[in-house]
Design an enzyme around this catalytic site. Structure first.
Site, PDB file in Angstrom:
ATOM      1  N   HIS A 370      -1.459  14.329   1.260  1.00 49.25           N
ATOM      2  CA  HIS A 370      -0.652  13.107   1.217  1.00 49.25           C
ATOM      3  C   HIS A 370       0.314  13.031   0.057  1.00 49.25           C
ATOM      4  CE1 HIS A 370      -2.175  10.518   4.450  1.00 49.25           C
ATOM      5  NE2 HIS A 370      -3.296  11.199   4.308  1.00 49.25           N
ATOM      6  N   LYS A 561       5.962  -2.537  -1.518  1.00 49.59           N
ATOM      7  CA  LYS A 561       5.129  -1.338  -1.542  1.00 49.59           C
ATOM      8  C   LYS A 561       4.413  -1.314  -2.880  1.00 49.59           C
ATOM      9  CE  LYS A 561       8.958   1.035  -0.754  1.00 49.59           C
ATOM     10  NZ  LYS A 561       8.641   2.056   0.224  1.00 49.59           N
ATOM     11  N   ARG A 562       3.477  -0.374  -3.069  1.00 51.85           N
ATOM     12  CA  ARG A 562       2.853  -0.260  -4.379  1.00 51.85           C
ATOM     13  C   ARG A 562       3.939  -0.106  -5.450  1.00 51.85           C
ATOM     14  NH1 ARG A 562      -2.903  -0.177  -4.857  1.00 51.85           N
ATOM     15  NH2 ARG A 562      -2.460   0.303  -7.031  1.00 51.85           N
ATOM     16  N   LYS A 567       8.640   5.274  -6.835  1.00 49.91           N
ATOM     17  CA  LYS A 567       9.209   4.447  -5.769  1.00 49.91           C
ATOM     18  C   LYS A 567      10.450   3.687  -6.246  1.00 49.91           C
ATOM     19  CE  LYS A 567       4.817   3.832  -3.219  1.00 49.91           C
ATOM     20  NZ  LYS A 567       5.106   4.158  -1.804  1.00 49.91           N
ATOM     21  N   THR A 669       5.441   4.747   5.255  1.00 46.00           N
ATOM     22  CA  THR A 669       5.281   4.159   6.580  1.00 46.00           C
ATOM     23  C   THR A 669       5.912   2.768   6.605  1.00 46.00           C
ATOM     24  OG1 THR A 669       3.070   3.414   5.904  1.00 46.00           O
ATOM     25  CG2 THR A 669       3.199   5.399   7.291  1.00 46.00           C
ATOM     26  N   LYS A 673       8.060   0.607   9.640  1.00 44.36           N
ATOM     27  CA  LYS A 673       7.825  -0.779  10.072  1.00 44.36           C
ATOM     28  C   LYS A 673       9.134  -1.564  10.077  1.00 44.36           C
ATOM     29  CE  LYS A 673       3.454  -0.575   7.554  1.00 44.36           C
ATOM     30  NZ  LYS A 673       2.865  -0.910   6.244  1.00 44.36           N
TER      31      LYS A 673
HETATM   32  C1  LIG Z   1       2.696  -0.090   5.161  1.00 42.61           C
HETATM   33  C2  LIG Z   1       2.024  -0.559   3.954  1.00 42.61           C
HETATM   34  C3  LIG Z   1       2.059   0.209   2.797  1.00 42.61           C
HETATM   35  C4  LIG Z   1       2.836   1.495   2.681  1.00 42.61           C
HETATM   36  O1  LIG Z   1       4.155   1.189   2.312  1.00 42.61           O
HETATM   37  P1  LIG Z   1       5.182   2.306   1.784  1.00 42.61           P
HETATM   38  O2  LIG Z   1       6.472   1.584   1.732  1.00 42.61           O
HETATM   39  O3  LIG Z   1       5.185   3.385   2.823  1.00 42.61           O
HETATM   40  O4  LIG Z   1       4.691   2.755   0.475  1.00 42.61           O
HETATM   41  C5  LIG Z   1       1.415  -0.270   1.668  1.00 42.61           C
HETATM   42  N1  LIG Z   1       0.749  -1.435   1.690  1.00 42.61           N
HETATM   43  C6  LIG Z   1       0.697  -2.206   2.787  1.00 42.61           C
HETATM   44  C7  LIG Z   1      -0.035  -3.497   2.736  1.00 42.61           C
HETATM   45  C8  LIG Z   1       1.323  -1.797   3.960  1.00 42.61           C
HETATM   46  O5  LIG Z   1       1.256  -2.568   5.050  1.00 42.61           O
END
Ligand SMILES: *Cc1c(COP(=O)(O)O)cnc(C)c1O
Length: 822
Positions: A370, A561-562, A567, A669, A673
């Site tokens: 990952h 995101k985190r 990032k 991911t 979305k």
């Molecule tokens: C989809 C999702 C992530 C992953 O987000 P990235 O932008 O791909 O880092 C992290 N936390 C939550 C709650 C999510 O739904």
């Protein structure tokens, strides 16, 4: 809102799903299963009663699915993951069973608002971010595509911490998702297994002095108790099991000690055992090096393997067929000790020789990598590993001897390359490399996007890839369209059904038919109206939670995101500061109102990430209050990012920020979305952004910045951020404002070290990409100025990202890795 998909689903003939009948059942459930009368029932009671009514229907399917896998002797997939970031399950279950609208009506009859009780369900936040969310999407997709699968993980009592923002700083509070009980889980005491730690290894020799086998005599023993959650697939076709393990003492009380008067000591062991699964480690993309973490990893892995082996033996009676009937998947290296554990079971418990056991192991396991970040690559100090798992240490050495023998016999590796292939890192302190163990013990190693898989071959696993060619393959991540389109965006789902029919509900590729509506002004208006309604819902939430008014007609620019330096939330915030500067110094220009949203949690020990949260809040306070901005720019930090928060923010986004340093985000991911919900991406060519760009076409995405190979080249040639900053007045001014205390008058030096870091090292290349990013944002403005054009592009995003359904990902895993016969 349109009718959900209920009426046409021919399932559960044995139940009356008419709203009136359901209402009666809910009342009964409230009385007999929750033990409450309607006159005194709290919303939580209604929630529990409603879930239990639907749960009955799930249980029947669950039993049928389990039987079917058994009688048809189907190969099963076992997905081992330290994290499952599930979120709420009620809407998922209702919707996948086609009961959403009927339950809504049934509850209305009882004077209960379904959205109110749905909002009370706690998020199951048993994960940090993308990796855990992927595991949750995969569980749902495996059930949806009718693959017999079991997820295995840990039932943390406290999932990911709850984030509060106090005075702009992140404060972590314990998360208590089990407070009101968990109606979805079933405790299975009868599936408890004992897990050992520590102790010694005894070698048993035969009379003629030959070594017969090893017996591990652990010093400590802990009980792993199974809790099962049913996972319902789309249209209720199949129900799979998520089995989470909870730790318990073998002896709940040491009676001898208690009777001797040591009351506290008698309970200490029980408390200690239970603490093993108490809390999720909150670090994302960073290895948690503590011993408790290794204990957690071995605990759930060993419990799962005993379960798998037992199930296989009771059905087939012979472990030689294990790889034909079981595919065990390692979600990252956290469960990689499973490879040594299976070897131990095969050799020490079932008396199989090393070579045969090694062959069976490799045919059974597959591993997903990952991340390539060095700080996230898991390794354990040999002394810790050896003390906790002495037999496994021996087995790792034996595997390593075999691997190094194979490597040397190939005669293509120099000493340095052999050192890199070794499962044991030998320079300085000796460490067990979990990635190398996972690679050696698996027949398939996959990356999670095309770019990431290529980089994996070139970097961490270049030598192992030459030694074992053909094992590395790509499986680009996906998201479940049930949660991330149908449930979170009912408006867009209804509009799409009206336009192109229902086929996309079962096959997201059919969303492509929306392409022809991108140029249809009437459809564009309706698409825009759906987005507007979603934005109004988010604006209400912001008003409620933060007492801040935002204009739903502004461009909603979202980065959630985190919080992590790679990032690059910092790049986004600096650009906001530069824009703020521009708006104030050029009031005559035609600025477009924009609201920048940020949300995300920082690991509690990650100093810079927490400082970036504070910076976002400091900048927000200044900008949002400055009258000279005339409401043209607002910055909003939404606290406590979670799956449920994402479900509200994603459908409301116009612009999706996916701006990681190229080469560092394995896939992402969140990016998928947003695109599915009709946001336009501003992003680097990193992770799955590359594939999103290919799917939607370069006219429908805004790409900027260095490419992965350019980042690598720039670093190799000697990167000089100072020179870049000095040649970019906008960047220089923004950084000066931040470091001189414009946004932190109470502590003017708060951000000095952070900004100095950009001048001196800037590992994540914020400076290198700044001008390109700012230009890209002005291109975004230009598109936004032309509303019909914007909406056409947004429609083309929704239409062309059906490929990112996790159903597609799962089918690829099965086709190339698991071979469970989809
Ligand atoms: C989809 C999702 C992530 C992953 O987000 P990235 O932008 O791909 O880092 C992290 N936390 C939550 C709650 C999510 O739904």
């Amino acid at each position: 809102m349109d009718q959900a998909t209920s009426s046409e689903l021919p399932i559960f003939a044995e139940h009356d799903n008419d709203p009136r009948a359901l209402a009666e059942e809910i009342l009964k459930s409230l009385t007999y299963r929750v033990g409450k009368d309607a006159s005194v029932a709290t919303p939580y009671d209604w929630l529990a009663a409603s879930i239990k009514v639907v749960r009955d229907r799930i249980i029947e399917r669950w039993i049928a699915s389990t039987k079917e896998a058994y009688t048809q002797q189907r190969k099963r997939v076992y997905y081992l993951s330290m994290e499952f970031l599930i979120g709420r399950l009620m809407r998922d279950a209702f919707s996948n069973l086609g009961l959403m609208e009927n339950m809504r009506e049934a509850l209305k009859i009882l004077d209960v608002e379904i959205d109110v009780i749905a909002g009370l369900e706690p998020d199951a936040a048993l994960g940090n971010g993308g990796l855990g969310r992927l595991a949750a999407c995969f569980m749902e997709s495996m059930a949806s595509v009718d693959l017999p699968a079991h997820g295995y993980g840990i039932r943390y009592v406290h999932g990911l911490f709850r984030q509060e923002i106090q005075d702009g700083w992140q404060v972590e509070l314990p998360e208590t998702w089990l407070d009101h009980g968990n109606p979805w889980e079933f405790e299975r005491r009868e599936r408890s297994v004992e897990i050992g730690f520590g102790g010694t290894v005894e070698s048993i020799t035969s009379k003629d002095g030959r070594l017969e086998r090893h017996v591990w005599r652990p010093q400590e023993r802990v009980l792993a108790v199974a809790y099962d959650t049913p996972v319902v697939g789309w249209r209720g076709k199949r129900v799979n099991t998520l089995r989470l393990w909870s730790a318990m003492a073998v002896d709940p009380i040491l009676l001898a000690a208690f009777n001797a008067g040591d009351h506290i000591g008698a309970l200490r062991e029980a408390n200690q055992a239970a603490s093993l699964t108490r809390v999720l480690y909150p670090a994302d993309s960073h290895q948690a090096g503590q011993e408790l973490r290794l204990r957690q990893e071995y605990f759930f892995t060993a419990a799962s393997l005993q379960d798998i082996v037992q199930r296989h033996l009771s059905q087939y009676g012979d472990l030689m067929t294990l790889p034909d009937k079981a595919a065990i998947h390692l979600n990252d290296t956290h469960p990689a000790v499973a490879i040594a554990e299976l070897m131990r079971l095969l050799m020490d418990v079932y008396g199989i020789d090393f070579d045969t056991a090694w062959g069976l192991t490799k045919r059974t396991f597959a591993y997903t990598n990952h991340t390539l970040l060095p700080e996230a690559l898991e390794s354990w100090p040999v002394p810790v590993f050896e003390r906790l798992l002495p037999r496994h240490m021996q087995i790792v050495y034996a595997i390593n001897a075999q691997v190094l023998l194979e490597a040397r016999s190939r005669q293509i590796f120099d000493d340095e390359q052999i050192r890199r292939i070794s499962l044991i890192h030998e320079d300085g302190d000796r460490r067990v490399r979990m990635g190398n163990l996972a690679f050696a013990g698996s027949h398939s190693i996959n990356g999670v996007s095309g770019l990431h898989t290529d980089l994996m071959k070139q970097t961490v696993f270049s030598d192992l890839n030459r030694l074992y060619p053909g094992r590395i393959n790509n499986k680009t991540n996906g998201i479940t369209p049930r949660r991330w389109l149908m449930q979170c965006n009912p408006g867009l789902t209804a509009l799409a059904r009206e336009a192109i029919g229902d086929r996309f509900l079962d096959d997201t590729d059919a969303l492509k038919e929306l392409n022809r509506f991108a140029s249809d002004p009437a459809f564009r208006d309706r698409f825009a109206a759906v987005k507007r309604a979603n934005k109004e819902r988010l604006a209400e939430l912001v008003d409620e939670r933060l007492s801040l008014r935002i204009d739903p007609s502004a461009l909603f620019d979202v980065q959630i995101k985190r919080i992590h330096e790679y990032k690059r939330q910092l790049l986004n915030i600096i650009e906001a500061v530069a824009l703020y500067d521009q708006i104030r110094s050029h009031p005559e220009k035609d600025w477009l109102p924009r609201v920048k949203f940020l949300a995300g949690k920082a690991a509690p020990s990650y100093h810079n990430a927490k400082l970036i949260i504070k910076l976002a809040n400091d900048v927000a306070r200044v900008i949002n209050r400055d009258p000279s901005v005339r409401g043209l720019l607002k910055l909003v930090f939404i606290p406590n990012y979670s799956v449920s928060v994402a479900e509200i923010m994603v459908p409301a986004a116009d612009l999706s920020e996916q701006i990681s340093t190229a080469g560092m985000e394995a896939s992402g991911t969140g990016n998928m979305k947003f695109a599915l919900n009709g946001a336009i991406t501003i992003g680097t060519l990193d992770g799955a952004n590359v594939e999103i760009s290919e799917c939607v076409g370069e006219d429908n995405i805004v790409i900027f910045g260095l490419k992965a190979h350019e980042v690598e080249e720039t670093r190799r040639k000697g990167y000089e951020p100072r020179a870049i900053i000095e040649s970019s007045p906008e960047l220089g001014q923004a950084l000066h404002a931040i470091s001189s205390g414009v946004f932190s008058p109470d502590d003017p030096h708060r951000y000095k070290a952070l900004v100095d870091g950009l001048y001196e090292t800037d590992w994540f290349m914020v400076a290198a990409d700044f001008d390109s990013f700012a230009d890209a944002q002005r291109r975004v403005d230009d598109i936004w100025r032309n509303a019909p054009d914007w909406h056409a592009k947004a429609i083309r995003n929704t239409a062309n990202v059906g490929w990112f359904s996790s159903d597609r990902t799962i089918r690829e895993y099965d086709r190339d890795i698991w071979h469970a016969g989809l």
